[in-house]
Design an enzyme around this catalytic site. Structure first.
Site, PDB file in Angstrom:
ATOM      1  N   TRP A  76       0.887  -1.125   0.102  1.00 52.20           N
ATOM      2  CA  TRP A  76      -0.152  -0.028   0.037  1.00 52.20           C
ATOM      3  C   TRP A  76       0.926   1.148  -0.136  1.00 52.20           C
ATOM      4  O   TRP A  76       0.501   2.284   0.557  1.00 52.20           O
ATOM      5  CB  TRP A  76      -1.198   0.002   1.197  1.00 52.20           C
ATOM      6  CG  TRP A  76      -1.548  -1.236   1.582  1.00 52.20           C
ATOM      7  CD1 TRP A  76      -2.453  -1.937   0.582  1.00 52.20           C
ATOM      8  CD2 TRP A  76      -1.682  -2.147   2.548  1.00 52.20           C
ATOM      9  NE1 TRP A  76      -2.915  -2.986   0.997  1.00 52.20           N
ATOM     10  CE2 TRP A  76      -2.449  -3.221   2.170  1.00 52.20           C
ATOM     11  CE3 TRP A  76      -0.943  -2.357   3.810  1.00 52.20           C
ATOM     12  CZ2 TRP A  76      -2.647  -4.303   3.179  1.00 52.20           C
ATOM     13  CZ3 TRP A  76      -1.249  -3.195   4.602  1.00 52.20           C
ATOM     14  CH2 TRP A  76      -1.859  -4.044   4.467  1.00 52.20           C
ATOM     15  N   HIS A  77       2.025   1.266  -0.571  1.00 52.62           N
ATOM     16  CA  HIS A  77       3.035   2.569  -0.627  1.00 52.62           C
ATOM     17  C   HIS A  77       3.000   3.057  -1.828  1.00 52.62           C
ATOM     18  O   HIS A  77       3.805   3.679  -2.202  1.00 52.62           O
ATOM     19  CB  HIS A  77       4.169   1.931  -0.240  1.00 52.62           C
ATOM     20  CG  HIS A  77       4.485   1.456   1.301  1.00 52.62           C
ATOM     21  ND1 HIS A  77       5.455   0.857   1.860  1.00 52.62           N
ATOM     22  CD2 HIS A  77       3.190   1.635   2.260  1.00 52.62           C
ATOM     23  CE1 HIS A  77       5.321   0.553   3.085  1.00 52.62           C
ATOM     24  NE2 HIS A  77       4.171   1.019   3.447  1.00 52.62           N
TER      25      HIS A  77
END
Length: 579
Positions: free
Chosen positions: A516-517
């Protein structure tokens, strides 16, 4: 009787944990309440009450000039939602696919299951809570002032960051990292240092999450209005021949579907600031008429400004996991320790999110240890509906399948990138996103190095007490068995090559998932200038991860939170003449 007193004490501690963030919740109103207010114009309208937007709005409100701030968030409030607040419920929020879920799932065109936040507080409400600063090199690269950066980090840390009580799994992971050569051990630190360290967390000692929304408690309530379930549809521009388009307001929809307009004051210093995230901000530019001419024409969006770079350069740090089966259920822990290697790989660990009577049964999302394949679904049929159906069909898997922990390997950077495009003109709908994982060979080399480091780590004596019959410390084809188990896990919708784990390159490609970066889409010099003002228009700025050239540090949360405070301070200082 003693047990009863202990339970009462725990509840009191939890209540105290809740009360502090609720101080900021007094500002929060449903979007429909906007219609009841007297007509008012604003000095700053912040679109997106996420990890950057909340500290940004709170900071902008801290002025003695009565500058008025409006913060619009498309999601709901995190307060009172125990799936957000409690560490043990971390995975439940990620599995909530309802229309009002704080986590809005999407699948990239690469076939990787992903999610974006839809809640006040943004990603800080649904992530694993790890807090670690960016490297000095990153700060220098993006041109930030070091002194103000450190002050802004400390402002965040004083309010919502804690030191974790290291769990047995993370303790073994920490010691294993050092034994595997990821040294030195740097102790407890927020700083980005090569070697192994224990970082911060936004979960307190009671397992209660503190989010970016809590930072609104620091706001001046007289200067700030916060509306939830306020989905911005587009930015309103005033256009005049031979002059740059000027942002004047926003159009947003409330929880009932009614439309409202909010406008800036007629002052050249007033601004609309997009803090809608790496997906939301480029999407909002496109919906507002800033983007590639051909794409705007396709959706009949009136063009405000042609810019072919909007949505380009989208990147997501690829992550691969190794599942380690254990003798007994593990105490739950999220990210507490990180190994920062010298070759562009970061290693982290989590465990204990397994099947239980008070948890989600069998399907545990991205970090799932379950065995089976969803990847047999043809690419044309890969959808959220298919994912839901498969989840429903897995209820009979044995409980033991979920018993274990994870070693996570993340690629720094990355160098691979893709793009974002609209699917339609609905602001609440996910855009199409392609990340092109491992399209750059250097990213693949980093992944292989990370997996090889994990192999050394799990075969140290530090894991002997956890693994089934010393599963990971036996000699022979141990790692091949572990990797095959991970290949068979439901981590993405990409076709697998089971029993081909001799090729770590293939393993990286088969088991790639997200941490989720993701970032990019509004790069400096192409979409925004060095002050993050949108090029070619006036009174519009972007403050979020969409402007990042790479993901800062091992985990970007700390830097995105800091960025909101940093940019709010910079904007006020310049306007007040104290730059």
């Amino acid at each position: 009787m003693a047990v009863g007193k202990g339970e009462v004490l725990l509840k009191l501690l939890l209540l105290l944990s809740i009360l502090r963030p609720l101080q900021g919740s007094k500002l929060i109103k449903e979007a429909s309440h906007f219609a009841t207010l007297p007509t008012e114009q604003y000095d700053y309208i912040v679109v997106g009450g996420g990890t950057a937007g909340c500290p940004l709005a709170a900071t902008l409100s801290q002025n003695n000039k009565n500058y008025k701030i409006l913060l619009l968030e498309r999601g709901g409030s995190p307060h009172g939602n125990w799936n957000i607040s409690r560490l043990e419920n971390f995975h439940i929020t990620l599995l909530d696919m309802s229309p009002t879920s704080p986590s809005q799932a999407f699948i990239s065109t690469d076939g990787v299951i992903n999610t974006r936040a839809r809640v006040l507080g943004g990603g800080s409400c649904i992530n694993a809570g790890f807090y670690s600063r960016a490297s000095p090199r990153f700060v220098e690269k993006v041109g930030w002032e070091g002194k103000l950066v450190n002050e802004s980090y400390r402002w965040v840390e004083d309010k919502i960051v804690y030191w974790p009580k290291v769990t047995p799994w993370n303790a073994a992971f920490r010691d294993g990292l050092v034994a595997a050569g990821v040294s030195p051990f740097n102790g407890f630190t927020y700083d980005h240092l090569p070697g192994t360290k224990v970082g911060g967390t936004i979960f307190d000692e009671n397992g209660f999450r503190h989010t970016a929304a809590d930072l609104l408690a620091a706001a001046n309530p007289n200067n700030l209005r916060v509306f939830i379930h306020a989905t911005t549809q587009k930015i309103i521009f005033h256009t005049q021949e031979r002059r740059q388009p000027k942002a004047v307001g926003v159009l947003f929809k409330d929880e009932n579907g009614d439309l409202h307009q909010a406008f800036l004051k007629d002052n050249p210093e007033s601004e609309i600031i997009l803090s809608a995230g790496a997906l939301g901000s480029p999407q909002m530019l496109l919906l507002s008429g800033i983007g590639r001419k051909e794409e705007l024409e396709k959706f009949k969006i009136p063009m405000i400004l042609h810019n072919e770079h909007v949505g380009k350069g989208m990147a997501d740090n690829p992550m691969n996991t190794i599942f380690i089966p254990t003798k007994k259920p593990m105490r739950q822990s999220l990210i507490e320790t990180v190994g920062i290697t010298k070759h562009g790989s970061f290693l982290e660990a989590s465990c204990g999110f397994s099947q239980s009577s008070d948890s989600v049964q069998c399907h545990h999302g991205i970090l799932s240890g379950e065995i089976g394949q969803l990847s047999t679904i043809p690419p044309s049929q890969r959808s959220l509906e298919a994912m839901k159906e498969y989840a429903r069909n897995k209820q009979n898997l044995p409980r033991e399948v979920f018993q274990g922990g994870f070693i996570l390997s993340k690629v720094d950077g990355p160098l691979s990138s893709g793009h974002l495009n609209l699917q339609n003109t609905d602001a609440g709908y996910n855009p199409n996103v392609t990340f092109n994982y491992f399209s750059h060979p250097h990213d693949l080399k980093r992944c292989v190095y990370g997996i090889r480091t994990a192999e050394k780590l799990v075969q140290t004596n530090h894991f002997a007490n956890f693994s089934i019959d010393n599963y990971v410390t036996e000699k022979g084809n141990v790692m091949e068995r572990i990797l095959n188990m991970s290949v068979k896990a439901n981590v993405n919708l990409i076709p697998k090559h089971t029993n081909d784990t001799a090729s770590l390159e293939q393993y990286c490609k088969d088991t790639v998932l997200t941490i989720w970066h993701y970032h990019g889409g509004c790069h400096v010099g192409r979409v925004v200038d060095k002050d993050y003002k949108v090029i070619g228009v006036t009174r519009l700025r972007i403050v979020d991860g969409s402007v990042f050239p790479s993901s800062p540090g091992t985990n970007p949360q700390a830097t995105v939170l800091m960025m909101g405070r940093y940019m709010g301070t910079k904007i006020l200082r310049k306007r007040l003449g104290a730059a």
